[in-house]
Design a protein around this motif. Sequence first.
Motif, mmCIF file in Angstrom:
data_model
loop_
_atom_site.group_PDB
_atom_site.id
_atom_site.type_symbol
_atom_site.label_atom_id
_atom_site.label_comp_id
_atom_site.label_asym_id
_atom_site.label_seq_id
_atom_site.Cartn_x
_atom_site.Cartn_y
_atom_site.Cartn_z
ATOM 1 N N GLN A 121 0.834 -1.207 0.000
ATOM 2 C CA GLN A 121 0.000 0.000 0.000
ATOM 3 C C GLN A 121 0.869 1.257 0.000
ATOM 4 N N GLU A 122 1.915 1.254 0.804
ATOM 5 C CA GLU A 122 2.813 2.412 0.887
ATOM 6 C C GLU A 122 3.516 2.661 -0.445
ATOM 7 N N MET A 123 3.957 1.586 -1.102
ATOM 8 C CA MET A 123 4.642 1.734 -2.389
ATOM 9 C C MET A 123 3.707 2.323 -3.440
ATOM 10 N N VAL A 124 2.496 1.801 -3.522
ATOM 11 C CA VAL A 124 1.551 2.285 -4.535
ATOM 12 C C VAL A 124 1.138 3.720 -4.220
ATOM 13 N N ASN A 125 0.953 4.033 -2.933
ATOM 14 C CA ASN A 125 0.596 5.399 -2.545
ATOM 15 C C ASN A 125 1.670 6.409 -2.924
ATOM 16 N N SER A 126 2.910 5.951 -3.062
ATOM 17 C CA SER A 126 4.018 6.857 -3.387
ATOM 18 C C SER A 126 4.054 7.221 -4.867
ATOM 19 N N LEU A 127 3.280 6.525 -5.698
ATOM 20 C CA LEU A 127 3.259 6.820 -7.134
ATOM 21 C C LEU A 127 2.436 8.076 -7.387
ATOM 22 N N SER A 128 2.970 8.986 -8.168
ATOM 23 C CA SER A 128 2.307 10.278 -8.385
ATOM 24 C C SER A 128 0.963 10.128 -9.093
ATOM 25 N N THR A 129 0.806 9.098 -9.885
ATOM 26 C CA THR A 129 -0.448 8.880 -10.610
ATOM 27 C C THR A 129 -1.595 8.523 -9.675
ATOM 28 N N VAL A 130 -1.267 7.917 -8.551
ATOM 29 C CA VAL A 130 -2.283 7.372 -7.637
ATOM 30 C C VAL A 130 -2.715 8.421 -6.627
ATOM 31 N N ASP A 131 -4.022 8.634 -6.533
ATOM 32 C CA ASP A 131 -4.551 9.594 -5.559
ATOM 33 C C ASP A 131 -4.779 8.958 -4.195
ATOM 34 N N LEU A 132 -5.094 7.675 -4.193
ATOM 35 C CA LEU A 132 -5.350 6.978 -2.937
ATOM 36 C C LEU A 132 -5.170 5.486 -3.149
ATOM 37 N N CYS A 133 -4.492 4.832 -2.208
ATOM 38 C CA CYS A 133 -4.355 3.381 -2.250
ATOM 39 C C CYS A 133 -4.950 2.794 -0.975
ATOM 40 N N LEU A 134 -5.794 1.792 -1.142
ATOM 41 C CA LEU A 134 -6.455 1.130 -0.026
ATOM 42 C C LEU A 134 -6.090 -0.350 -0.028
ATOM 43 N N ILE A 135 -6.143 -0.964 1.140
ATOM 44 C CA ILE A 135 -5.993 -2.418 1.237
ATOM 45 C C ILE A 135 -7.375 -3.030 1.079
ATOM 46 N N GLY A 136 -7.467 -4.050 0.256
ATOM 47 C CA GLY A 136 -8.757 -4.653 -0.058
ATOM 48 C C GLY A 136 -9.382 -5.414 1.103
ATOM 49 N N GLN A 137 -10.578 -5.910 0.848
ATOM 50 C CA GLN A 137 -11.317 -6.706 1.826
ATOM 51 C C GLN A 137 -11.160 -8.189 1.490
ATOM 52 N N GLU A 138 -11.161 -9.013 2.497
ATOM 53 C CA GLU A 138 -11.034 -10.456 2.281
ATOM 54 C C GLU A 138 -12.280 -11.016 1.584
ATOM 55 N N ASP A 139 -12.061 -11.689 0.476
ATOM 56 C CA ASP A 139 -13.088 -12.510 -0.179
ATOM 57 C C ASP A 139 -14.265 -11.745 -0.781
ATOM 58 N N ASP A 140 -14.298 -10.435 -0.682
ATOM 59 C CA ASP A 140 -15.430 -9.688 -1.246
ATOM 60 C C ASP A 140 -14.951 -8.336 -1.764
ATOM 61 N N ILE A 141 -14.638 -8.282 -3.056
ATOM 62 C CA ILE A 141 -14.118 -7.035 -3.622
ATOM 63 C C ILE A 141 -15.172 -5.935 -3.614
ATOM 64 N N PHE A 142 -16.444 -6.318 -3.542
ATOM 65 C CA PHE A 142 -17.501 -5.316 -3.658
ATOM 66 C C PHE A 142 -17.711 -4.513 -2.379
ATOM 67 N N LYS A 143 -17.115 -4.948 -1.263
ATOM 68 C CA LYS A 143 -17.131 -4.112 -0.062
ATOM 69 C C LYS A 143 -16.344 -2.830 -0.324
ATOM 70 N N THR A 144 -15.188 -2.985 -0.948
ATOM 71 C CA THR A 144 -14.369 -1.815 -1.282
ATOM 72 C C THR A 144 -15.005 -1.007 -2.403
ATOM 73 N N VAL A 145 -15.552 -1.683 -3.400
ATOM 74 C CA VAL A 145 -16.230 -0.988 -4.502
ATOM 75 C C VAL A 145 -17.369 -0.134 -3.951
ATOM 76 N N SER A 146 -18.127 -0.674 -3.002
ATOM 77 C CA SER A 146 -19.238 0.063 -2.403
ATOM 78 C C SER A 146 -18.744 1.274 -1.629
ATOM 79 N N HIS A 147 -17.585 1.147 -0.990
ATOM 80 C CA HIS A 147 -17.007 2.250 -0.210
ATOM 81 C C HIS A 147 -16.519 3.374 -1.128
ATOM 82 N N VAL A 148 -15.872 3.002 -2.232
ATOM 83 C CA VAL A 148 -15.292 3.991 -3.161
ATOM 84 C C VAL A 148 -16.343 4.539 -4.114
ATOM 85 N N ARG A 149 -17.267 3.690 -4.550
ATOM 86 C CA ARG A 149 -18.319 4.033 -5.512
ATOM 87 C C ARG A 149 -17.751 4.731 -6.762
#
Length: 205
Positions: A121-149
């Motif tokens: 997460q820290e490495m990806v957050n350091s990339l200038s292209t990336v505005d925000l990097c989050l750690i995903g949820q176990e077994d359900d990608i749509f929890k994060t999708v719902s949070h980010v929308r």
Amino acid sequence: MEKIEKNILSIIYVCQIERKKAFDLIKEKTILSDTEINSEIDELIKKNLVNSDRNTLTETGRSSLRIVLAGGVFDIIHPGHIHTLNAAKKLGDVLVVVVATDNTAVKMKKRRPLHTQEQRQEMVNSLSTVDLCLIGQEDDIFKTVSHVRPQIIALGYDQVHQEKFIIDGCKKIKLDAEVARLQSPIPESSSSKIEKEYGESIHGI
């Protein structure tokens, strides 16, 4: 909308997701003075883009931004990742990247990642292209999708997720998101190719 307004809205969106105060990050990311920042936020409130709390977006403000969501393991950052993330960022205003948890990474790659989920997460957050990097949820990608929308979900050329699976999952959480399949980078580069080239020795670096 002026570029500075778009930038401030993007920063407020990121802080809203992370539940942080936006003012300090706006000051860090722009060359504006405290007075100028407050003046810009006042104008955005008048335009009904920012709420009176000065730290969250209204529905109008949120819909004025095109949020792009991308994901992956990102254990060894290589040119293929940079190509893919640059292409994803061009699809919208804000790029949110989700790194797979350590357990998910093992399921995907059939081995433990070299770096922990927090390090990735820290490495990806350091990339200038990336505005925000989050750690995903176990077994359900749509929890994060719902949070980010996001309005756009960008899939890398080699990601196993199928567009129909993503679209159907978004419908279940009442999200109308477009799925974009990004093209293969040229020259092609991937973590598996790097590992194949260097073998087990890469784990001793």
